[in-house]
Write a protein that holds these residues in place. Structure first.
Motif, PDB file in Angstrom:
ATOM      1  N   LEU A 188      10.509  -3.882   1.534  1.00 32.57           N
ATOM      2  CA  LEU A 188      10.402  -2.440   1.700  1.00 32.57           C
ATOM      3  C   LEU A 188       9.470  -1.868   0.644  1.00 32.57           C
ATOM      4  N   ARG A 189       9.673  -2.347  -0.598  1.00 35.56           N
ATOM      5  CA  ARG A 189       8.840  -1.829  -1.664  1.00 35.56           C
ATOM      6  C   ARG A 189       7.384  -2.200  -1.419  1.00 35.56           C
ATOM      7  N   ALA A 190       7.175  -3.445  -0.999  1.00 42.58           N
ATOM      8  CA  ALA A 190       5.799  -3.877  -0.730  1.00 42.58           C
ATOM      9  C   ALA A 190       5.206  -3.028   0.384  1.00 42.58           C
ATOM     10  N   ALA A 191       6.011  -2.770   1.411  1.00 41.16           N
ATOM     11  CA  ALA A 191       5.502  -1.985   2.532  1.00 41.16           C
ATOM     12  C   ALA A 191       5.153  -0.574   2.077  1.00 41.16           C
ATOM     13  N   LEU A 192       6.037   0.004   1.265  1.00 39.25           N
ATOM     14  CA  LEU A 192       5.780   1.375   0.826  1.00 39.25           C
ATOM     15  C   LEU A 192       4.599   1.439  -0.136  1.00 39.25           C
ATOM     16  N   SER A 193       4.458   0.405  -0.995  1.00 36.80           N
ATOM     17  CA  SER A 193       3.281   0.374  -1.879  1.00 36.80           C
ATOM     18  C   SER A 193       2.022   0.318  -1.038  1.00 36.80           C
ATOM     19  N   THR A 194       2.053  -0.527  -0.025  1.00 37.01           N
ATOM     20  CA  THR A 194       0.900  -0.648   0.855  1.00 37.01           C
ATOM     21  C   THR A 194       0.613   0.698   1.504  1.00 37.01           C
ATOM     22  N   LEU A 195       1.684   1.340   1.963  1.00 37.83           N
ATOM     23  CA  LEU A 195       1.522   2.643   2.596  1.00 37.83           C
ATOM     24  C   LEU A 195       0.945   3.655   1.608  1.00 37.83           C
ATOM     25  N   GLY A 196       1.434   3.597   0.360  1.00 39.25           N
ATOM     26  CA  GLY A 196       0.946   4.522  -0.653  1.00 39.25           C
ATOM     27  C   GLY A 196      -0.551   4.374  -0.872  1.00 39.25           C
ATOM     28  N   VAL A 197      -0.992   3.123  -1.055  1.00 41.03           N
ATOM     29  CA  VAL A 197      -2.422   2.886  -1.253  1.00 41.03           C
ATOM     30  C   VAL A 197      -3.179   3.321   0.006  1.00 41.03           C
ATOM     31  N   ALA A 198      -2.600   3.002   1.177  1.00 41.97           N
ATOM     32  CA  ALA A 198      -3.248   3.373   2.433  1.00 41.97           C
ATOM     33  C   ALA A 198      -3.411   4.882   2.523  1.00 41.97           C
TER      34      ALA A 198
ATOM     35  N   GLY B  30      -2.302   5.457  -9.127  1.00 44.40           N
ATOM     36  CA  GLY B  30      -0.880   5.722  -9.349  1.00 44.40           C
ATOM     37  C   GLY B  30      -0.007   4.672  -8.693  1.00 44.40           C
ATOM     38  N   VAL B  31      -0.349   4.328  -7.458  1.00 43.85           N
ATOM     39  CA  VAL B  31       0.491   3.382  -6.718  1.00 43.85           C
ATOM     40  C   VAL B  31       0.291   1.962  -7.250  1.00 43.85           C
TER      41      VAL B  31
END
Lengths: 246, 787
Positions: free
Chosen positions: B431-441, B672-673
């Motif tokens: 989940l964290r990896a997915a959200l980090s990816t989403l954040g950068v995206a 930031g992300v």
């Protein structure tokens, strides 16, 4: 070997803690761990008790229950007029705040705070505390007050932890393996401090250890095994901490 | 200060880089919000006050020629509070600083005193003297473009007659906040200007003495606009009324309103994105702080600190970061808002731009930020409060890893141990990896969202000037002329080709829907104007039927094959039904097209043309202008190419500034992300990494395991971000859509590339910063510590 004083033939005063029929069962997943299987115990004001026992014998569980950190599955625990088994979370917090001092095996100091500030964490919320400086002088750290934990040796850190736990003038001092992470010499220094607190402030003191040598400094030695009290005896004479050897 | 407060400050100092990175992301959100909302409010306030103070009319109507006495009957229409009749006429100007003629609109003001509606704000000089011939006021935008000052003289062609005008003042009007001609894509303050003259001399010049050809109305409270419009139109129809329109169709008002709608869109989506990303990063960081302080929390609980006290302690940590972000954002947003307001001041001419940084806006932004922060950290704080003290005394159980599904597929069999660890780390916190990816995206997406409008503008320009419009000039004649006017125009110097058109004002009706539009009759044999359908294919003008611009078709709810009622609003005002054969891609407004011969038959006025499209030889441009200026029948020659150049000059400076901010914003999100993700992984894996160093891996290899994870996340984020960016751009295009204008969704590859490169660079920088920390790991200390 220095004998401090003769053991009291009878309890020095009325029981502070009255523990009756306490059991504790943990469930982790599908596994059921019976940590305590029926403990009956009285602890008296000013008494120095050492709890001995191998890992998994239930020492820490018992200590946590006495300290109001945990509640038994069944049985009763009374501290003076508090029934710790009936209190809610808020009442237990108040109980810890007002009456209990903890010393942990790994000190649990706030690394971001100096020795003085670590003690202040407790004096900030206590009713009539010692000044942090005074508490630190009591454990012999009057000259290290502004050092951060990282600048202190293990023994010094544990003494800060002790200063922190006694600064609120607790009624009971609960120590979980206070010397477990220390070398012999430092361990003895720490035990001397605990001994002094017990003697000078009259604080009921319980120490958990699996170092049987420490039992020599206690009024009473209780051995736990497999969640039960296996034996309990009074020392004929308390041995001064500085005379301990292991 | 209590010891816990001291701890809070030290914790914050320890987390400073991470805290600053989060605060900056929040700052971006607050800044865009504060900037757009405060400019929006300022513009609304400025506009509304301007409209009130200068009595901007609510209805507008043009008429061929109506007797002045009709004004009283117009005023008697129920719901009408005030009427101002005027003479409005086009003129052409021969200016010293321009080869070609400029087009002016001359608006009359009463001979004495102020107009009842659409009052003027006199910037400099004085009002014209009705007794003196040729005294005019000039609109500020045109005055600035030509450096006109009171006392300057202008050569003008009024109704085909030469006249010398004297500028006596520079003025502003609520009617011309945005000075653009209807149907033009771009404003052109050099080639189009508004002038005001006393009514008597102007009416005399245009043979409208004791008459008017334009009226404005103020309405009473509770007046029903369509009903008033109907009555006005009934009254004016015999005099060649072109149909009254409300403010919504008034050109300047519409442009200002569209711009406000755009600001409203800008005030919602980007700030929400920044705050969401900030909430997520706060969540990750706070969770990590709590994980590392597990035992401290347990100890504090053991000492008798209540769950609420501890929740508040960690809540404050988040709150301080959020408040720092709000402070940064408010300061930057206020400053940017000032710049934006100043930019609007260049496009929109108000009597006074009243820009204010409203404290309420900052409070609102603060409220939203705190909410977002709370959203991010509530679960973490709940964990702190629920953490069982007895359990927390013991160190956390080692994390469970397993062979990942990726590995089970066999795809990663050749993976080095180092990359294997990176992959497993990602799979352990999916989940964290997915959200980090989403954040950068989202960083990538924000950058695309911020810069794609330039692609849209470029696309429209390319479409209009590359695919549709192949002429250099549009010639407008004062009166429709006989077909022999065309060869005369074709013979002008430098003219390579001339094609006629006829333009008539019409009212189109489809069911209950009606709309005013310009109907353009086009010759069959045409090269200079290629109409294109919605798929951008060239379409022929039907022999008998109508082509409608997309916007007009939408307004009238017309599809191909539907039949419209067409009423011409001039001449004998003929009416007939016509079928719509196709709809056109047309960004310049509301136009309908038909065959020139068919239109002339419809008008029953003989074969006439209103003007012509010209393609010219640029070498002969100066001679052509000289001749056009000397041709009295020509009302104007307009070139949108010239307008385009002026517009692009103004825009490019602003765009550059906007782009810089976009790069900064996208970079901040990505930094930031990525930085926080890397720091947290470093904190979780410090022991592991130190162990690797101890057993002999090089610094580069060890950094590789951690940065490998970051690189994987960033690379996964790029395609996602590009897709999200396009999605957001699509939403933005939808949000900016108005009744009359719809923008195509265009994102250039260069925009995608710039967004990807910016975010990659920010990720690289954060990777390097973290790498310095890995290199500096104190191996012994890390291995000794228990966590």
């Amino acid at each position: 070997m220095t004998v401090i004083r003769p053991p009291p033939a009878a309890p020095p005063s009325a029981a502070v803690f009255v523990v009756r029929g306490v059991t504790k069962v943990y469930r982790t997943g599908e596994v059921e761990v019976r940590a305590l299987r029926g403990i009956d115990l009285d602890l008296h004001a000013g008494e120095f008790v050492v709890l001995l026992g191998p890992s998994g014998s239930g020492k820490s569980t018992l200590l946590n229950i006495l300290g109001g950190l945990d509640v038994p599955t069944s049985g009763t625990v009374r501290f003076r007029d508090h029934d710790l088994t009936r209190e809610d979370e808020a009442a237990l917090t108040r109980y810890r705040r007002e009456h209990v001092g903890f010393v942990f095996q790994f000190y649990n100091l706030m690394p971001s705070l100096t020795a003085r500030e670590n003690v202040a964490v407790v004096t900030d919320i206590a009713a009539a505390p010692l000044a942090p400086e005074e508490a630190l002088r009591l454990v012999g750290l009057g000259d290290r007050m502004d050092n951060f934990p990282a600048q202190l040796s293990g023994g010094e850190q544990q003494r800060v932890a002790i200063a922190r736990s006694i600064a609120k003038r607790p009624d009971v001092l609960l120590c979980d393996e206070p010397t477990g992470a220390l070398d012999v010499k430092t361990g003895i220094t720490v035990l001397e401090v605990i001994e002094r607190i017990n003697r000078e402030l009259g604080t009921t003191t319980v120490i958990i250890t699996h170092n049987a040598v420490i039992a020599g400094m206690a009024d009473r030695v209780i051995t736990l095994s497999d969640g039960r009290i296996a034996s309990s005896y009074r020392n004929a004479a308390r041995i001064a901490a500085q005379s301990l050897v292991w | 200060m209590t010891a816990l407060q001291t701890k809070l400050i030290r914790d914050l100092a320890y987390l400073r880089t991470q805290a600053v990175a989060i605060a900056l992301v929040i700052g971006c959100g607050v800044a865009t919000f504060v900037m757009s909302v405060s400019v929006l409010r300022s513009l609304e306030r400025t506009r509304d006050r301007y409209y009130d103070d200068f009595r901007f009319a609510q209805l507008f109507v043009q008429v061929k020629r109506a007797p002045r006495g009709l004004a009283e009957r117009l005023a008697e229409i129920p719901g009408v509070a005030a009427v101002q009749t005027r003479v409005v006429a086009e003129l052409s100007l021969d200016l010293d600083d321009m080869a070609e003629a400029a087009v002016g609109r001359m608006v009359s003001i009463p001979d004495f005193g102020e107009p009842a509606l659409n009052r003027l704000h006199l910037r400099r000089g004085r009002m014209p003297d009705p007794e003196r011939r040729g005294e005019v006021l000039v609109n500020e935008a045109f005055a600035l473009a030509h450096r006109l000052e009171p006392g300057d003289r202008l050569r003008a062609l009024l109704n085909g007659r030469r006249e010398e005008l004297t500028v006596v003042g520079v003025a502003l009007s609520p009617e011309y906040i945005y000075q653009i001609r209807a149907g033009d894509l771009f404003p052109d303050d050099r080639r189009f200007g508004v002038f005001w003259m006393r009514e008597r001399p102007l009416a005399a010049a245009f043979d409208l003495t004791e008459a008017f050809n334009d009226a404005s109305f103020a309405l009473m409270h509770g007046a029903v606009e369509p009903e008033v419009i109907r009555r006005i139109d009934d009254l004016l129809a015999p005099y060649g009324g072109l149909g009254a329109v409300g403010r919504a169709d008034q050109v300047s008002h519409r442009y200002v309103s569209d711009e406000l709608a755009q600001l409203r869109a800008m005030a919602s989506v980007p700030p929400a994105i920044f705050l969401l990303v900030a909430a997520f990063v706060l969540n990750v960081v706070l969770n990590r702080v709590i994980a590392t302080q597990r035992e401290q929390i347990a100890a504090l609980k053991a000492f008798g600190y209540t769950p609420a006290e501890l929740g508040w302690h960690f809540g404050q940590l988040a709150l301080l970061i959020v408040l720092a972000g709000v402070a940064i954002g408010a300061a930057v947003g206020g400053w940017l808002g000032g710049g934006l307001a100043e930019m609007y001041g260049r496009f929109f001419r108000f009597a006074r731009m009243d820009y204010r940084l409203d404290p309420a806006v900052v409070l609102l932004a603060g409220g939203f930020s705190v909410l977002a922060g709370a959203f991010g950290v509530t679960a973490a704080l709940w964990r702190v409060m629920r953490l069982p003290a007895a359990e927390a005394m013991r160190p956390e159980a080692p994390a469970r890893y397993r062979v990942t599904w990726l590995e089970r597929t066999g795809l990663l069999r050749r993976l080095s141990q180092v990359m294997r660890m990176a992959v497993r780390q990602i799979e352990r916190h999916p989940l964290r990896a997915a959200l980090s990816t989403l954040g950068v995206a989202l960083g990538v997406a924000v950058m695309i969202l911020g810069s794609f409008t330039r692609d849209v503008v470029n696309y429209i320009i390319d479409f209009q000037f590359g695919a549709v419009q192949h002429y250099d000039y549009t010639i407008t004649l004062y009166e429709p002329a006989a077909p022999d006017a065309l060869p005369a125009l074709a013979r002008l110097p430098g003219v390579l080709r001339a094609e006629p058109y006829r333009a008539v004002p019409v009212r189109l009706a489809h069911g209950r829907r009606t709309h005013r539009a310009g109907l353009l009759g086009l010759a069959e044999d045409r090269e200079l104007l290629q109409l294109r359908d919605t798929a951008e294919r060239v379409v022929a003008v039907p022999a008998d039927g109508l082509l409608l611009s997309e916007a007009l078709a939408r307004l009238l709810d017309v599809r191909r094959g539907d039949v419209l009622q067409v009423q011409v609003l001039e001449g004998s005002r003929p009416v007939r039904s016509l079928a719509v054969t196709d709809t056109l891609r047309d960004f310049s407004g509301l136009s309908a097209y038909m065959d020139l011969a068919a239109l002339n038959r419809f008008m029953r006025e003989g074969r006439l043309l209103s003007g012509a499209f010209l393609r010219i030889d640029p070498a002969a441009e100066a001679r052509l202008h000289a001749r056009l200026k000397a041709t009295p029948r020509v009302a104007g020659a307009s070139s949108q190419h010239a307008a385009l150049r002026g517009f692009q000059d103004t825009l490019s400076e602003n765009l550059l500034r906007m782009r810089l901010f976009n790069v900064a914003f996208a970079g901040i999100i990505a930094f930031g992300v990525v930085y926080n993700a890397a720091r947290i992984t470093l904190s979780e894996r410090a022991r592991e990494l130190a162990t690797l160093r101890v057993i002999g891996l090089t610094r580069a290899e060890v950094s590789g395991t951690l940065l490998g994870e970051v690189a994987l996340l960033t690379l996964a984020a790029l395609p996602l971000g590009l897709g999200l960016g396009r999605l957001l751009a699509g939403l933005a295009v939808k949000a900016l859509e108005t009744e009359t204008q719809r923008f195509p969704l265009v994102v250039a590859s260069s925009t995608y590339a710039a967004a990807a490169v910016t975010v990659l660079a920010a990720a690289l920088v954060s990777g390097l910063v973290v790498r310095r920390r890995i290199d500096g790991l104190d191996l012994v200390a890390v291995l000794k510590s228990r966590d």
